[in-house]
Design a protein around this motif. Structure first.
Motif, short mmCIF file in Angstrom:
data_model
loop_
_atom_site.label_atom_id
_atom_site.label_comp_id
_atom_site.label_asym_id
_atom_site.label_seq_id
_atom_site.Cartn_x
_atom_site.Cartn_y
_atom_site.Cartn_z
N ILE A 242 41.60 44.31 40.75
CA ILE A 242 40.92 42.86 41.05
C ILE A 242 41.50 42.10 42.18
CG2 ILE A 242 40.85 40.64 39.88
CD1 ILE A 242 40.95 42.39 37.28
N TYR B 234 35.88 34.82 33.38
CA TYR B 234 36.47 35.01 34.77
C TYR B 234 35.30 35.68 35.33
CZ TYR B 234 41.33 33.74 33.42
OH TYR B 234 42.55 33.49 33.34
N MET C 7 45.54 38.20 36.02
CA MET C 7 44.30 39.01 36.63
C MET C 7 44.26 39.38 38.16
SD MET C 7 42.49 39.28 33.79
CE MET C 7 40.84 39.61 34.30
N LYS C 8 44.94 38.46 38.96
CA LYS C 8 44.79 38.78 40.38
C LYS C 8 45.73 40.01 40.60
CE LYS C 8 44.21 37.42 44.64
NZ LYS C 8 45.10 38.17 45.46
N SER D 81 26.70 40.34 36.89
CA SER D 81 27.98 41.16 36.41
C SER D 81 27.55 42.67 36.80
CB SER D 81 28.40 41.04 35.26
OG SER D 81 29.76 41.74 35.00
N VAL E 167 45.29 33.24 34.94
CA VAL E 167 44.63 33.70 36.17
C VAL E 167 45.56 34.57 37.06
CG1 VAL E 167 43.76 32.97 38.54
CG2 VAL E 167 42.89 31.87 36.52
N GLU F 13 35.44 37.86 38.57
CA GLU F 13 36.49 38.67 39.56
C GLU F 13 35.78 39.38 40.56
OE1 GLU F 13 37.68 39.20 34.93
OE2 GLU F 13 37.10 40.91 35.96
N GLN F 14 36.43 39.72 41.60
CA GLN F 14 35.97 40.50 42.69
C GLN F 14 36.90 41.81 42.59
OE1 GLN F 14 33.22 39.84 44.62
NE2 GLN F 14 33.06 38.19 43.42
N THR G 173 30.90 42.43 41.90
CA THR G 173 31.36 41.10 41.01
C THR G 173 31.35 41.42 39.41
OG1 THR G 173 30.42 39.54 42.67
CG2 THR G 173 30.68 38.91 40.34
N VAL H 145 39.97 36.44 41.67
CA VAL H 145 39.53 35.97 40.45
C VAL H 145 39.44 34.20 40.25
CG1 VAL H 145 41.66 35.94 39.34
CG2 VAL H 145 39.84 36.16 37.83
N GLU H 146 38.31 33.98 39.73
CA GLU H 146 38.34 32.37 39.41
C GLU H 146 37.67 32.15 38.07
OE1 GLU H 146 36.08 31.05 42.73
OE2 GLU H 146 34.31 32.19 42.12
N ARG H 147 37.61 31.15 37.74
CA ARG H 147 36.76 30.69 36.36
C ARG H 147 35.41 30.45 36.57
NH1 ARG H 147 40.71 28.04 32.99
NH2 ARG H 147 38.90 27.43 31.50
#
Length: 256
Positions: free
Chosen positions: A106, A119, A146-147, A167, A143, A121-122, A132, A109-111
């Motif tokens: 990941i 979330y 997750m990053k 997604s 967050v 995520e890229q 995505t 990541v953002e909300r």
């Protein structure tokens, strides 16, 4: 049109030259017999021209005199049978080898802008572009947790929009009654490594057909075992030469 009648002298001359009668019929010498009837070629051609043309050939005619279809009447059923058998061959066995499970990272990541629990995520999967991924993990991980996380992703689900965001994969987690944990690949795994189950060799589908419900069929047998190792019907998920995929603490738990 006016025609001049013959004179009596001319009639008498013709009567004297007439052929003798034999049994009441005019006798004709062999040399004087008329030639056999010659078929009229022009008439034959006319009849051929009257025939309907199918593909430049004369139409086939069955015993009842009806025009047959070119190629026979059994062609369509045979083709349908071939297609049906081809579909069955393409489907193959329904087991974990149909899933494209890979290691990914990941990278951002953002909300989700329209959902508090999601979330966006890229994820780098070693494809030269990021995918995505939308996941409902807001309640389980902050967050910053997750990053840059290394995780396992199912990569051949059909892309679907979740609250307006497309997604393209699914992060794999062990889901218990009290908490959810992201599965952890072996420590020396790299981005793009494929997870396999050696007892079920095979090539994953390029994309799972949602109508076949492959994942839904397999899901009940995809669990962590008593040693927290991800498995399918007791056969463990592994990256050959590197180790097993595990959950941090959850054993004998559903994976989804």
């Amino acid at each position: 049109r006016q025609v001049q009648l013959p004179t009596k002298a001319a009639i008498a001359a013709l009567s004297s030259q007439a052929a003798p009668l034999v049994n009441g019929n005019v006798e004709v010498s062999p040399s004087e017999k008329p030639p056999k009837e010659v078929k009229d070629a022009s008439n034959k051609k006319t009849k051929q021209e009257d025939q309907p043309v199918t593909g430049g050939k004369k139409p086939k005619v069955d015993k009842k005199g009806k025009e047959g279809k070119t190629g026979g009447g059994d062609e369509k059923p045979k083709k349908a049978d071939a297609v049906a058998s081809g579909d069955q061959a393409a489907d193959g066995a329904v087991d974990v080898s149909r899933l494209d499970l890979r290691v990914g990272k990941i990278v951002a990541v953002e909300r989700h802008p329209d959902a508090e629990t999601l979330y966006v995520e890229q994820v780098d999967l070693g494809e030269g572009r990021n995918r995505t991924v939308v996941s409902g993990l807001v309640k389980h991980f902050p967050v910053n947790a997750m990053k840059d996380r290394i995780a396992v992703f199912m990569c051949n689900l059909k892309p679907a929009k979740i609250r307006g965001v497309l997604s393209e994969a699914m992060i794999m987690c062990a889901v218990g009654p009290q908490k959810t944990e992201i599965l952890v690949p072996p420590t020396d795994s790299v981005i793009g490594d494929r997870i396999v189950v050696e007892e079920y060799p095979g090539k994953p589908d390029e994309q799972l057909n949602p109508k076949k419900k492959i994942w839904e069929t397999l899901k009940p047998d995809v669990r962590t075992d008593s040693e927290r190792i991800a498995s399918y019907k007791g056969a463990r998920w592994t990256i050959p030469g590197k180790g097993f995929v595990v959950a941090p603490t959850l054993s004998s738990t559903q994976i989804s």
